[in-house]
Enzyme design. Structure first.
Site, PDB file in Angstrom:
ATOM      1  N   CYS A 191       0.713  -1.275   0.024  1.00 30.73           N
ATOM      2  CA  CYS A 191       0.047   0.047   0.005  1.00 30.73           C
ATOM      3  C   CYS A 191       0.832   1.385   0.076  1.00 30.73           C
ATOM      4  O   CYS A 191       1.385   1.560  -1.198  1.00 30.73           O
ATOM      5  CB  CYS A 191      -0.800  -0.056   1.066  1.00 30.73           C
ATOM      6  SG  CYS A 191      -2.428   1.051   1.067  1.00 30.73           S
ATOM      7  N   HIS A 199      -3.670  -5.050   0.217  1.00 35.07           N
ATOM      8  CA  HIS A 199      -3.090  -5.411   1.331  1.00 35.07           C
ATOM      9  C   HIS A 199      -3.100  -6.982   1.340  1.00 35.07           C
ATOM     10  O   HIS A 199      -4.061  -7.415   1.742  1.00 35.07           O
ATOM     11  CB  HIS A 199      -3.573  -4.788   2.648  1.00 35.07           C
ATOM     12  CG  HIS A 199      -3.578  -3.382   2.900  1.00 35.07           C
ATOM     13  ND1 HIS A 199      -2.360  -3.081   3.969  1.00 35.07           N
ATOM     14  CD2 HIS A 199      -4.296  -2.389   2.593  1.00 35.07           C
ATOM     15  CE1 HIS A 199      -2.568  -1.601   3.831  1.00 35.07           C
ATOM     16  NE2 HIS A 199      -3.633  -1.277   3.224  1.00 35.07           N
ATOM     17  N   GLU A 222      -1.784  -9.032   3.255  1.00 37.21           N
ATOM     18  CA  GLU A 222      -1.781  -9.657   4.490  1.00 37.21           C
ATOM     19  C   GLU A 222      -3.244  -9.873   4.852  1.00 37.21           C
ATOM     20  O   GLU A 222      -3.460 -10.947   5.798  1.00 37.21           O
ATOM     21  CB  GLU A 222      -0.801  -8.954   5.401  1.00 37.21           C
ATOM     22  CG  GLU A 222      -1.447  -7.372   5.453  1.00 37.21           C
ATOM     23  CD  GLU A 222      -0.762  -6.356   4.602  1.00 37.21           C
ATOM     24  OE1 GLU A 222      -0.276  -6.845   3.520  1.00 37.21           O
ATOM     25  OE2 GLU A 222      -1.251  -5.346   4.616  1.00 37.21           O
TER      26      GLU A 222
HETATM   27  N1  GLN Z   1      -1.601   6.781   3.003  1.00 42.07           N
HETATM   28  C1  GLN Z   1      -1.707   5.908   1.743  1.00 42.07           C
HETATM   29  C2  GLN Z   1      -3.196   6.181   1.053  1.00 42.07           C
HETATM   30  O1  GLN Z   1      -4.211   6.746   1.775  1.00 42.07           O
HETATM   31  C3  GLN Z   1      -1.663   4.716   1.800  1.00 42.07           C
HETATM   32  C4  GLN Z   1      -2.579   3.753   2.965  1.00 42.07           C
HETATM   33  C5  GLN Z   1      -2.094   2.527   3.447  1.00 42.07           C
HETATM   34  O2  GLN Z   1      -0.945   2.170   3.456  1.00 42.07           O
HETATM   35  N2  GLN Z   1      -3.037   1.673   3.877  1.00 42.07           N
HETATM   36  O3  GLN Z   1      -3.403   6.079  -0.095  1.00 42.07           O
END
Ligand code: GLN
Length: 546
Positions: A381, A507, A509
Protein backbone atom coordinates in the site's frame (compact mmCIF):
# COMPACT_ATOMS: atom_id res chain seq x y z
CA UNK A 1 -31.83 -21.92 17.82
CA UNK A 2 -28.25 -20.62 18.12
CA UNK A 3 -26.18 -21.09 21.26
CA UNK A 4 -23.79 -18.53 22.69
CA UNK A 5 -20.40 -18.69 24.34
CA UNK A 6 -19.52 -15.41 26.04
CA UNK A 7 -15.80 -14.85 26.50
CA UNK A 8 -14.80 -12.31 29.15
CA UNK A 9 -11.43 -11.34 30.54
CA UNK A 10 -10.15 -10.68 34.03
CA UNK A 11 -7.07 -9.28 35.77
CA UNK A 12 -5.53 -7.42 32.85
CA UNK A 13 -5.59 -6.88 29.11
CA UNK A 14 -3.21 -8.57 26.72
CA UNK A 15 -3.93 -12.12 27.89
CA UNK A 16 -4.65 -13.27 24.36
CA UNK A 17 -8.42 -13.48 24.71
CA UNK A 18 -8.73 -13.11 20.94
CA UNK A 19 -6.53 -16.17 20.38
CA UNK A 20 -8.48 -18.16 22.98
CA UNK A 21 -11.79 -17.13 21.39
CA UNK A 22 -10.48 -18.07 17.94
CA UNK A 23 -9.08 -21.36 19.22
CA UNK A 24 -12.29 -22.42 20.96
CA UNK A 25 -14.23 -21.52 17.82
CA UNK A 26 -11.70 -23.49 15.73
CA UNK A 27 -12.11 -26.56 17.96
CA UNK A 28 -15.88 -26.38 17.55
CA UNK A 29 -15.52 -25.93 13.79
CA UNK A 30 -13.20 -28.96 13.66
CA UNK A 31 -15.74 -31.01 15.58
CA UNK A 32 -18.40 -30.33 12.98
CA UNK A 33 -20.23 -27.47 14.71
CA UNK A 34 -21.08 -24.45 12.56
CA UNK A 35 -19.63 -21.46 14.32
CA UNK A 36 -18.97 -17.72 13.99
CA UNK A 37 -17.28 -15.15 16.20
CA UNK A 38 -18.31 -11.68 17.30
CA UNK A 39 -16.01 -9.09 18.85
CA UNK A 40 -17.48 -6.45 21.10
CA UNK A 41 -15.39 -3.33 21.58
CA UNK A 42 -16.68 -1.21 24.43
CA UNK A 43 -15.20 2.08 23.17
CA UNK A 44 -17.32 4.90 21.77
CA UNK A 45 -15.72 5.03 18.33
CA UNK A 46 -18.11 3.80 15.65
CA UNK A 47 -15.37 1.54 14.29
CA UNK A 48 -11.61 1.07 14.52
CA UNK A 49 -10.95 3.08 11.34
CA UNK A 50 -10.05 6.35 12.99
CA UNK A 51 -7.99 4.86 15.80
CA UNK A 52 -4.23 4.99 15.97
CA UNK A 53 -2.79 1.52 15.28
CA UNK A 54 0.16 2.29 17.53
CA UNK A 55 -2.08 2.57 20.55
CA UNK A 56 -5.01 0.33 19.67
CA UNK A 57 -3.43 -2.25 17.38
CA UNK A 58 -3.91 -2.77 13.69
CA UNK A 59 -7.10 -1.85 11.87
CA UNK A 60 -8.30 -5.02 10.15
CA UNK A 61 -10.22 -4.63 6.88
CA UNK A 62 -13.00 -7.06 5.99
CA UNK A 63 -14.04 -7.95 2.46
CA UNK A 64 -17.22 -5.88 2.84
CA UNK A 65 -15.12 -2.82 3.66
CA UNK A 66 -15.37 -2.79 7.45
CA UNK A 67 -12.50 -1.21 9.39
CA UNK A 68 -12.55 -3.50 12.36
CA UNK A 69 -10.72 -4.58 15.46
CA UNK A 70 -7.62 -6.69 14.90
CA UNK A 71 -9.28 -9.70 16.54
CA UNK A 72 -11.47 -10.06 13.47
CA UNK A 73 -8.21 -10.89 11.69
CA UNK A 74 -7.51 -13.62 14.25
CA UNK A 75 -10.96 -15.09 13.70
CA UNK A 76 -10.43 -15.18 9.94
CA UNK A 77 -6.96 -16.67 10.24
CA UNK A 78 -8.07 -19.45 12.59
CA UNK A 79 -11.46 -20.25 11.07
CA UNK A 80 -10.37 -19.66 7.46
CA UNK A 81 -13.66 -17.93 6.67
CA UNK A 82 -14.46 -14.33 5.75
CA UNK A 83 -15.99 -12.15 8.45
CA UNK A 84 -18.02 -9.03 7.80
CA UNK A 85 -18.21 -5.67 9.50
CA UNK A 86 -21.17 -6.96 11.50
CA UNK A 87 -18.82 -9.36 13.32
CA UNK A 88 -17.56 -6.33 15.25
CA UNK A 89 -19.84 -4.26 17.50
CA UNK A 90 -18.79 -1.10 19.32
CA UNK A 91 -20.53 0.96 21.97
CA UNK A 92 -20.61 3.77 19.41
CA UNK A 93 -22.71 1.68 17.00
CA UNK A 94 -25.15 0.65 19.74
CA UNK A 95 -25.64 4.18 21.08
CA UNK A 96 -25.95 5.65 17.61
CA UNK A 97 -28.73 3.20 16.75
CA UNK A 98 -30.57 3.84 20.04
CA UNK A 99 -30.32 7.62 19.62
CA UNK A 100 -31.39 7.44 15.96
CA UNK A 101 -34.40 5.34 17.05
CA UNK A 102 -35.22 7.86 19.74
CA UNK A 103 -35.16 10.68 17.14
CA UNK A 104 -37.50 8.66 14.95
CA UNK A 105 -39.92 8.44 17.85
CA UNK A 106 -39.64 4.68 18.35
CA UNK A 107 -39.62 5.06 22.14
CA UNK A 108 -42.31 7.75 22.22
CA UNK A 109 -43.33 8.69 25.74
CA UNK A 110 -40.55 6.73 27.43
CA UNK A 111 -37.30 7.80 29.00
CA UNK A 112 -34.56 5.99 27.11
CA UNK A 113 -32.21 4.09 29.41
CA UNK A 114 -29.19 1.78 29.46
CA UNK A 115 -31.47 -0.99 30.76
CA UNK A 116 -33.57 -1.94 28.83
CA UNK A 117 -33.02 0.14 25.68
CA UNK A 118 -29.27 -0.12 25.25
CA UNK A 119 -29.14 -3.74 26.48
CA UNK A 120 -32.05 -4.63 24.16
CA UNK A 121 -30.14 -3.23 21.20
CA UNK A 122 -27.02 -5.19 22.22
CA UNK A 123 -29.03 -8.43 22.45
CA UNK A 124 -30.72 -7.70 19.14
CA UNK A 125 -27.36 -7.23 17.40
CA UNK A 126 -25.90 -10.42 18.90
CA UNK A 127 -28.95 -12.50 17.99
CA UNK A 128 -29.25 -10.98 14.52
CA UNK A 129 -25.68 -12.01 13.74
CA UNK A 130 -26.14 -15.60 14.99
CA UNK A 131 -29.43 -16.00 13.15
CA UNK A 132 -28.23 -14.26 9.99
CA UNK A 133 -25.18 -16.51 9.76
CA UNK A 134 -27.33 -19.54 10.63
CA UNK A 135 -24.69 -20.88 13.01
CA UNK A 136 -25.15 -23.38 15.78
CA UNK A 137 -22.76 -21.51 18.07
CA UNK A 138 -21.78 -17.84 18.18
CA UNK A 139 -18.68 -17.11 20.24
CA UNK A 140 -18.97 -13.57 21.60
CA UNK A 141 -15.77 -11.97 22.87
CA UNK A 142 -16.11 -8.90 25.05
CA UNK A 143 -13.11 -6.59 24.82
CA UNK A 144 -11.59 -5.05 27.92
CA UNK A 145 -11.40 -6.41 31.44
CA UNK A 146 -14.19 -7.13 33.91
CA UNK A 147 -14.61 -4.08 36.08
CA UNK A 148 -14.27 -1.58 33.22
CA UNK A 149 -17.15 0.88 33.25
CA UNK A 150 -17.47 0.68 29.45
CA UNK A 151 -18.16 -3.03 29.30
CA UNK A 152 -20.95 -3.08 31.91
CA UNK A 153 -23.92 -2.72 29.50
CA UNK A 154 -22.56 -5.62 27.43
CA UNK A 155 -22.04 -7.91 30.42
CA UNK A 156 -25.54 -6.99 31.60
CA UNK A 157 -26.90 -7.99 28.18
CA UNK A 158 -25.07 -11.35 28.45
CA UNK A 159 -26.59 -11.86 31.91
CA UNK A 160 -30.05 -11.22 30.51
CA UNK A 161 -29.44 -13.65 27.66
CA UNK A 162 -28.62 -16.37 30.20
CA UNK A 163 -31.97 -15.61 31.91
CA UNK A 164 -33.84 -15.70 28.61
CA UNK A 165 -32.12 -18.62 26.86
CA UNK A 166 -31.04 -20.77 29.80
CA UNK A 167 -27.78 -22.52 30.63
CA UNK A 168 -28.12 -25.07 27.83
CA UNK A 169 -27.87 -22.27 25.28
CA UNK A 170 -25.46 -19.86 26.94
CA UNK A 171 -22.02 -20.47 28.41
CA UNK A 172 -19.66 -18.09 30.18
CA UNK A 173 -15.98 -18.61 29.57
CA UNK A 174 -13.76 -16.40 31.67
CA UNK A 175 -10.10 -15.87 30.81
CA UNK A 176 -7.79 -15.01 33.66
CA UNK A 177 -4.13 -14.99 34.63
CA UNK A 178 -2.14 -16.86 37.27
CA UNK A 179 0.93 -14.68 37.70
CA UNK A 180 4.16 -15.94 39.15
CA UNK A 181 6.83 -13.85 40.80
CA UNK A 182 10.23 -15.39 40.34
CA UNK A 183 11.11 -14.93 44.02
CA UNK A 184 7.98 -16.77 45.17
CA UNK A 185 7.97 -19.45 42.46
CA UNK A 186 4.28 -20.19 42.74
CA UNK A 187 1.40 -19.47 40.36
CA UNK A 188 -0.94 -17.26 42.30
CA UNK A 189 -4.72 -17.66 42.08
CA UNK A 190 -5.84 -14.60 44.03
CA UNK A 191 -6.24 -12.27 41.03
CA UNK A 192 -8.49 -14.92 39.43
CA UNK A 193 -10.56 -15.21 42.60
CA UNK A 194 -11.05 -11.44 42.59
CA UNK A 195 -11.99 -11.21 38.94
CA UNK A 196 -14.61 -13.96 39.38
CA UNK A 197 -15.97 -12.09 42.38
CA UNK A 198 -16.29 -9.06 40.14
CA UNK A 199 -18.20 -11.17 37.58
CA UNK A 200 -20.55 -12.47 40.26
CA UNK A 201 -21.18 -8.97 41.55
CA UNK A 202 -22.81 -8.21 38.21
CA UNK A 203 -24.68 -11.49 38.24
CA UNK A 204 -22.52 -13.74 36.09
CA UNK A 205 -21.09 -17.04 37.30
CA UNK A 206 -18.45 -18.38 34.87
CA UNK A 207 -18.95 -21.92 33.60
CA UNK A 208 -15.45 -22.48 32.22
CA UNK A 209 -12.19 -20.81 33.21
CA UNK A 210 -9.14 -20.54 30.98
CA UNK A 211 -6.06 -19.62 33.00
CA UNK A 212 -3.10 -18.03 31.23
CA UNK A 213 0.33 -18.35 32.68
CA UNK A 214 3.95 -18.72 31.72
CA UNK A 215 3.75 -22.46 32.52
CA UNK A 216 1.03 -25.10 33.02
CA UNK A 217 -1.21 -24.58 36.03
CA UNK A 218 -0.48 -27.16 38.76
CA UNK A 219 -3.36 -29.38 39.96
CA UNK A 220 -3.44 -27.73 43.42
CA UNK A 221 -3.89 -24.31 41.85
CA UNK A 222 -6.76 -25.67 39.74
CA UNK A 223 -8.42 -27.07 42.87
CA UNK A 224 -8.00 -23.78 44.62
CA UNK A 225 -9.55 -21.84 41.75
CA UNK A 226 -12.41 -24.35 41.69
CA UNK A 227 -13.00 -23.93 45.42
CA UNK A 228 -13.08 -20.16 45.32
CA UNK A 229 -14.93 -19.65 42.05
CA UNK A 230 -17.45 -22.55 42.13
CA UNK A 231 -16.25 -23.63 38.70
CA UNK A 232 -15.63 -27.42 38.76
CA UNK A 233 -11.90 -28.28 38.60
CA UNK A 234 -12.38 -30.14 35.31
CA UNK A 235 -13.70 -26.91 33.81
CA UNK A 236 -10.59 -24.97 34.84
CA UNK A 237 -8.32 -25.11 31.80
CA UNK A 238 -4.65 -24.28 31.83
CA UNK A 239 -3.30 -22.19 28.93
CA UNK A 240 0.46 -21.76 29.24
CA UNK A 241 2.64 -19.86 26.74
CA UNK A 242 3.41 -21.79 23.55
CA UNK A 243 5.73 -21.23 20.63
CA UNK A 244 3.05 -20.27 18.11
CA UNK A 245 -0.51 -19.05 18.43
CA UNK A 246 -1.57 -21.77 15.99
CA UNK A 247 -0.67 -24.39 18.59
CA UNK A 248 -3.28 -23.04 21.02
CA UNK A 249 -6.26 -25.03 19.64
CA UNK A 250 -4.44 -28.33 20.22
CA UNK A 251 -3.21 -27.17 23.62
CA UNK A 252 -6.71 -26.23 24.77
CA UNK A 253 -8.11 -29.46 23.40
CA UNK A 254 -5.54 -31.50 25.34
CA UNK A 255 -6.21 -29.45 28.43
CA UNK A 256 -9.86 -30.42 28.15
CA UNK A 257 -11.73 -27.27 27.16
CA UNK A 258 -14.21 -29.10 24.93
CA UNK A 259 -15.98 -31.63 27.23
CA UNK A 260 -17.51 -29.03 29.59
CA UNK A 261 -18.63 -26.90 26.62
CA UNK A 262 -20.11 -29.90 24.82
CA UNK A 263 -21.86 -31.16 27.91
CA UNK A 264 -23.48 -27.85 28.75
CA UNK A 265 -24.48 -26.85 25.22
CA UNK A 266 -25.31 -30.39 24.04
CA UNK A 267 -22.89 -30.31 21.11
CA UNK A 268 -21.81 -33.26 19.03
CA UNK A 269 -18.22 -34.33 18.48
CA UNK A 270 -17.28 -35.52 15.06
CA UNK A 271 -14.40 -34.66 12.78
CA UNK A 272 -10.70 -34.61 13.37
CA UNK A 273 -7.97 -32.16 14.26
CA UNK A 274 -5.40 -33.87 12.09
CA UNK A 275 -5.39 -31.47 9.12
CA UNK A 276 -5.22 -28.39 11.34
CA UNK A 277 -2.47 -29.83 13.52
CA UNK A 278 -0.42 -30.61 10.44
CA UNK A 279 -0.70 -26.95 9.43
CA UNK A 280 0.05 -25.75 12.98
CA UNK A 281 3.14 -27.98 13.23
CA UNK A 282 4.74 -26.00 10.43
CA UNK A 283 4.91 -23.05 12.78
CA UNK A 284 7.36 -24.61 15.19
CA UNK A 285 10.95 -23.61 14.81
CA UNK A 286 12.77 -24.43 11.57
CA UNK A 287 16.42 -24.93 10.94
CA UNK A 288 16.75 -22.03 8.56
CA UNK A 289 15.95 -18.41 9.24
CA UNK A 290 15.41 -15.42 7.00
CA UNK A 291 15.97 -11.94 8.33
CA UNK A 292 13.48 -9.35 7.17
CA UNK A 293 13.74 -5.63 7.86
CA UNK A 294 10.47 -3.83 8.29
CA UNK A 295 10.86 -0.09 7.81
CA UNK A 296 8.28 2.15 9.44
CA UNK A 297 7.56 4.64 12.14
CA UNK A 298 7.14 3.64 15.79
CA UNK A 299 8.03 0.44 14.12
CA UNK A 300 8.47 -1.76 17.13
CA UNK A 301 4.87 -2.37 18.13
CA UNK A 302 4.02 -5.86 16.96
CA UNK A 303 0.27 -5.25 17.33
CA UNK A 304 0.24 -2.37 14.85
CA UNK A 305 1.18 -4.70 12.01
CA UNK A 306 -0.25 -8.05 13.15
CA UNK A 307 -1.55 -9.10 9.77
CA UNK A 308 1.78 -8.35 8.08
CA UNK A 309 3.66 -10.29 10.76
CA UNK A 310 1.25 -13.18 10.48
CA UNK A 311 1.32 -13.25 6.69
CA UNK A 312 5.13 -13.42 6.86
CA UNK A 313 4.86 -16.26 9.38
CA UNK A 314 2.41 -18.15 7.12
CA UNK A 315 4.77 -17.70 4.18
CA UNK A 316 7.71 -18.81 6.33
CA UNK A 317 5.84 -21.95 7.38
CA UNK A 318 5.32 -23.12 3.79
CA UNK A 319 8.90 -22.17 2.89
CA UNK A 320 10.18 -24.23 5.86
CA UNK A 321 11.91 -21.25 7.38
CA UNK A 322 11.55 -18.92 10.33
CA UNK A 323 11.03 -15.30 9.42
CA UNK A 324 12.79 -13.07 11.90
CA UNK A 325 11.49 -9.51 11.64
CA UNK A 326 13.59 -6.53 12.73
CA UNK A 327 12.15 -3.06 12.89
CA UNK A 328 13.97 -0.13 11.45
CA UNK A 329 12.69 3.27 12.42
CA UNK A 330 12.44 5.28 9.21
CA UNK A 331 13.17 8.54 11.04
CA UNK A 332 16.53 7.09 12.17
CA UNK A 333 17.42 6.65 8.50
CA UNK A 334 16.55 10.30 7.92
CA UNK A 335 18.66 11.46 10.83
CA UNK A 336 21.73 9.50 9.88
CA UNK A 337 22.38 8.20 6.38
CA UNK A 338 24.67 5.45 7.75
CA UNK A 339 21.61 3.75 9.29
CA UNK A 340 20.42 3.05 5.77
CA UNK A 341 23.18 0.51 5.22
CA UNK A 342 21.86 -1.60 8.07
CA UNK A 343 19.39 -3.05 5.63
CA UNK A 344 22.13 -4.55 3.47
CA UNK A 345 22.54 -7.23 6.14
CA UNK A 346 18.95 -8.43 5.67
CA UNK A 347 17.53 -11.05 3.35
CA UNK A 348 14.51 -8.91 2.55
CA UNK A 349 12.86 -5.54 3.14
CA UNK A 350 9.17 -4.91 3.79
CA UNK A 351 7.78 -1.41 3.51
CA UNK A 352 4.38 -1.65 5.17
CA UNK A 353 1.24 0.49 5.16
CA UNK A 354 1.21 4.00 6.56
CA UNK A 355 -0.12 7.53 6.41
CA UNK A 356 1.24 11.05 6.41
CA UNK A 357 4.59 12.67 5.91
CA UNK A 358 6.57 11.77 9.00
CA UNK A 359 9.38 9.32 8.31
CA UNK A 360 8.56 9.23 4.60
CA UNK A 361 12.01 10.24 3.33
CA UNK A 362 13.56 7.37 5.30
CA UNK A 363 11.10 4.94 3.75
CA UNK A 364 11.80 6.24 0.24
CA UNK A 365 15.54 5.87 0.89
CA UNK A 366 15.01 2.29 2.11
CA UNK A 367 13.00 1.41 -1.01
CA UNK A 368 15.81 2.80 -3.13
CA UNK A 369 18.51 0.97 -1.21
CA UNK A 370 16.68 -2.38 -1.60
CA UNK A 371 16.51 -1.75 -5.35
CA UNK A 372 20.16 -0.80 -5.76
CA UNK A 373 21.50 -3.50 -3.45
CA UNK A 374 19.29 -6.17 -5.09
CA UNK A 375 17.62 -7.08 -1.79
CA UNK A 376 14.17 -8.72 -2.11
CA UNK A 377 11.57 -6.01 -1.49
CA UNK A 378 7.84 -6.01 -0.82
CA UNK A 379 5.92 -2.73 -0.64
CA UNK A 380 2.44 -2.79 0.85
CA UNK A 381 0.00 0.00 0.00
CA UNK A 382 1.96 3.06 1.17
CA UNK A 383 5.06 0.91 0.61
CA UNK A 384 3.99 0.36 -3.00
CA UNK A 385 3.38 4.09 -3.41
CA UNK A 386 6.69 5.16 -1.89
CA UNK A 387 8.66 2.62 -3.93
CA UNK A 388 7.26 4.22 -7.08
CA UNK A 389 8.14 7.68 -5.74
CA UNK A 390 11.68 6.48 -5.10
CA UNK A 391 11.93 5.05 -8.64
CA UNK A 392 10.57 8.27 -10.11
CA UNK A 393 13.22 10.31 -8.35
CA UNK A 394 16.22 8.04 -8.75
CA UNK A 395 15.66 6.35 -12.10
CA UNK A 396 13.29 8.60 -14.03
CA UNK A 397 15.13 11.66 -12.74
CA UNK A 398 11.90 13.41 -11.76
CA UNK A 399 13.22 15.78 -9.13
CA UNK A 400 10.87 16.36 -6.23
CA UNK A 401 8.52 13.55 -7.30
CA UNK A 402 6.19 12.66 -4.46
CA UNK A 403 2.75 11.62 -3.36
CA UNK A 404 0.39 14.56 -3.00
CA UNK A 405 -0.41 13.16 0.44
CA UNK A 406 3.09 14.28 1.47
CA UNK A 407 3.70 17.24 -0.83
CA UNK A 408 0.52 18.70 -2.36
CA UNK A 409 2.66 21.01 -4.55
CA UNK A 410 5.09 18.44 -5.92
CA UNK A 411 6.09 19.09 -9.56
CA UNK A 412 5.65 15.34 -10.22
CA UNK A 413 2.62 13.91 -8.45
CA UNK A 414 3.31 10.27 -9.31
CA UNK A 415 0.97 9.25 -6.50
CA UNK A 416 -2.22 11.25 -6.33
CA UNK A 417 -5.64 11.30 -4.70
CA UNK A 418 -8.26 8.94 -6.09
CA UNK A 419 -10.62 11.18 -8.09
CA UNK A 420 -13.67 10.21 -6.00
CA UNK A 421 -11.78 11.21 -2.84
CA UNK A 422 -11.77 14.89 -3.83
CA UNK A 423 -15.25 15.45 -2.48
CA UNK A 424 -14.72 13.47 0.73
CA UNK A 425 -14.70 15.54 3.92
CA UNK A 426 -15.50 13.03 6.71
CA UNK A 427 -12.56 10.86 7.69
CA UNK A 428 -14.43 7.85 9.13
CA UNK A 429 -15.06 4.97 6.73
CA UNK A 430 -14.42 7.02 3.59
CA UNK A 431 -11.26 5.49 2.11
CA UNK A 432 -11.37 3.05 -0.78
CA UNK A 433 -12.08 0.06 1.41
CA UNK A 434 -12.51 -3.68 1.29
CA UNK A 435 -12.42 -6.38 -1.33
CA UNK A 436 -12.03 -5.52 -5.02
CA UNK A 437 -11.32 -7.81 -7.95
CA UNK A 438 -7.80 -7.37 -9.28
CA UNK A 439 -6.97 -8.36 -12.87
CA UNK A 440 -3.47 -9.60 -13.56
CA UNK A 441 -1.82 -9.14 -16.94
CA UNK A 442 0.42 -11.74 -18.52
CA UNK A 443 3.20 -12.43 -19.02
CA UNK A 444 4.28 -11.08 -15.67
CA UNK A 445 5.92 -12.08 -12.42
CA UNK A 446 2.56 -11.39 -10.79
CA UNK A 447 0.88 -14.00 -12.98
CA UNK A 448 3.64 -16.53 -12.25
CA UNK A 449 2.99 -15.97 -8.57
CA UNK A 450 -0.79 -16.01 -8.55
CA UNK A 451 -1.38 -18.36 -11.51
CA UNK A 452 -4.67 -16.60 -12.11
CA UNK A 453 -5.88 -13.64 -14.11
CA UNK A 454 -8.30 -12.55 -11.43
CA UNK A 455 -7.74 -12.35 -7.67
CA UNK A 456 -9.67 -10.70 -4.88
CA UNK A 457 -7.79 -8.54 -2.43
CA UNK A 458 -8.59 -5.96 0.25
CA UNK A 459 -7.88 -2.27 0.16
CA UNK A 460 -7.61 0.75 2.42
CA UNK A 461 -6.29 3.88 0.74
CA UNK A 462 -7.07 7.36 -0.61
CA UNK A 463 -4.13 7.74 -2.99
CA UNK A 464 -3.04 5.74 -6.04
CA UNK A 465 -0.61 5.63 -8.95
CA UNK A 466 -1.06 8.58 -11.29
CA UNK A 467 -1.23 6.70 -14.57
CA UNK A 468 -0.10 9.65 -16.69
CA UNK A 469 3.41 8.53 -15.65
CA UNK A 470 2.79 4.87 -16.47
CA UNK A 471 4.72 4.85 -19.77
CA UNK A 472 7.76 6.56 -18.25
CA UNK A 473 7.94 3.95 -15.50
CA UNK A 474 7.56 1.05 -17.90
CA UNK A 475 10.26 2.36 -20.24
CA UNK A 476 12.73 2.05 -17.36
CA UNK A 477 11.61 -1.43 -16.25
CA UNK A 478 9.13 -0.69 -13.49
CA UNK A 479 5.99 -2.44 -14.69
CA UNK A 480 2.46 -2.28 -13.42
CA UNK A 481 1.01 -5.70 -14.06
CA UNK A 482 -2.36 -5.75 -12.34
CA UNK A 483 -5.28 -3.33 -12.37
CA UNK A 484 -8.78 -2.97 -10.98
CA UNK A 485 -11.93 -0.91 -11.58
CA UNK A 486 -11.72 -1.23 -15.39
CA UNK A 487 -8.00 -0.44 -15.41
CA UNK A 488 -8.46 2.78 -13.49
CA UNK A 489 -6.30 1.69 -10.55
CA UNK A 490 -2.84 0.13 -10.69
CA UNK A 491 -2.57 -2.70 -8.18
CA UNK A 492 0.78 -4.48 -8.59
CA UNK A 493 4.23 -3.08 -9.34
CA UNK A 494 7.19 -5.26 -10.33
CA UNK A 495 10.73 -4.39 -11.32
CA UNK A 496 12.53 -6.14 -14.14
CA UNK A 497 16.09 -7.35 -13.59
CA UNK A 498 15.81 -7.55 -9.81
CA UNK A 499 15.66 -10.78 -7.78
CA UNK A 500 12.33 -9.67 -6.25
CA UNK A 501 11.04 -6.12 -6.17
CA UNK A 502 7.28 -5.90 -5.96
CA UNK A 503 4.57 -3.78 -4.44
CA UNK A 504 0.83 -4.01 -4.06
CA UNK A 505 -1.67 -1.21 -3.74
CA UNK A 506 -3.87 -3.74 -1.92
CA UNK A 507 -3.09 -5.39 1.40
CA UNK A 508 -2.30 -9.05 0.69
CA UNK A 509 -1.82 -9.68 4.43
CA UNK A 510 -5.54 -9.35 5.13
CA UNK A 511 -6.36 -12.52 3.22
CA UNK A 512 -3.39 -14.63 4.31
CA UNK A 513 -4.21 -17.57 6.54
CA UNK A 514 -2.20 -20.51 7.88
CA UNK A 515 -4.26 -22.85 5.72
CA UNK A 516 -4.04 -20.50 2.74
CA UNK A 517 -0.87 -18.38 2.74
CA UNK A 518 -1.01 -15.39 0.42
CA UNK A 519 0.99 -16.10 -2.79
CA UNK A 520 2.95 -12.84 -3.02
CA UNK A 521 4.16 -13.25 0.58
CA UNK A 522 5.13 -16.85 -0.17
CA UNK A 523 7.11 -15.71 -3.23
CA UNK A 524 8.75 -12.87 -1.29
CA UNK A 525 9.87 -15.13 1.58
CA UNK A 526 11.04 -17.65 -1.02
CA UNK A 527 13.21 -14.93 -2.57
CA UNK A 528 14.54 -13.98 0.89
CA UNK A 529 15.38 -17.63 1.60
CA UNK A 530 17.26 -17.83 -1.69
CA UNK A 531 19.30 -14.75 -0.80
CA UNK A 532 20.03 -16.24 2.64
CA UNK A 533 21.22 -19.50 1.04
CA UNK A 534 23.29 -17.75 -1.61
CA UNK A 535 24.99 -15.53 0.94
CA UNK A 536 25.89 -18.58 3.01
CA UNK A 537 27.10 -20.54 -0.01
CA UNK A 538 30.61 -19.05 -0.23
CA UNK A 539 31.08 -19.62 3.48
CA UNK A 540 29.99 -23.24 3.17
CA UNK A 541 32.26 -23.77 0.17
CA UNK A 542 35.16 -22.41 2.19
CA UNK A 543 34.38 -24.78 5.04
CA UNK A 544 34.20 -27.75 2.68
CA UNK A 545 37.50 -26.98 0.97
CA UNK A 546 39.28 -26.77 4.29
N1 GLN B 1 -1.58 6.76 2.91
C1 GLN B 1 -1.78 6.01 1.72
C2 GLN B 1 -3.14 6.24 1.11
O1 GLN B 1 -4.04 6.71 1.77
C3 GLN B 1 -1.57 4.51 1.97
C4 GLN B 1 -2.56 3.91 2.89
C5 GLN B 1 -2.11 2.58 3.43
O2 GLN B 1 -0.92 2.27 3.45
N2 GLN B 1 -3.06 1.78 3.89
O3 GLN B 1 -3.35 5.95 -0.05
Amino acid sequence: MPKYIFVTGGVMSGLGKGIITSSVAKLLQLSGVSVACLKIDPYLNFDAGTMNPYTHGEVFVTDDGGETDMDIGNYERFLNVDMSKSNNITTGQIYKKVIDDERKGRFLGKSVQIIPHVTDEIKRRIRALAEGEKVEVLVVECGGTVGDIESLPFLEAFRQMRMEDGASRTLFLHVSLAPELSVVGEMKTKPTQHSVQEMRRIGIQPDVMVIRGSRPLPAEAKEKIALFTSVPAESVVSDPDVESIYLVPRLLEREGVLPPIRRQLGLKAKGSMRAWNAVADRFVRHESTVKVAMVGKYADLADSYVSVNQALAHAGAVNDTDVRISWIESEDIEKDESNLHQIDAFDGVVLPQGFGGRGVEGKIAAANRARVAQIPFLGLCYGFQLATVSFARHVLGLKGANSTEVDPKTPHPVIDLLPEQRKVSDLGGTMRLGGHDVYIERPSRAFEIYRSEKIRERHRHRYELNQTYLKKFEEKGMRFTAFSDSRRRAEIMELEGHPFYMGTQYHPEYVSRPERPEPIYVAFVGACAKRARDSKAPERRRQLSR
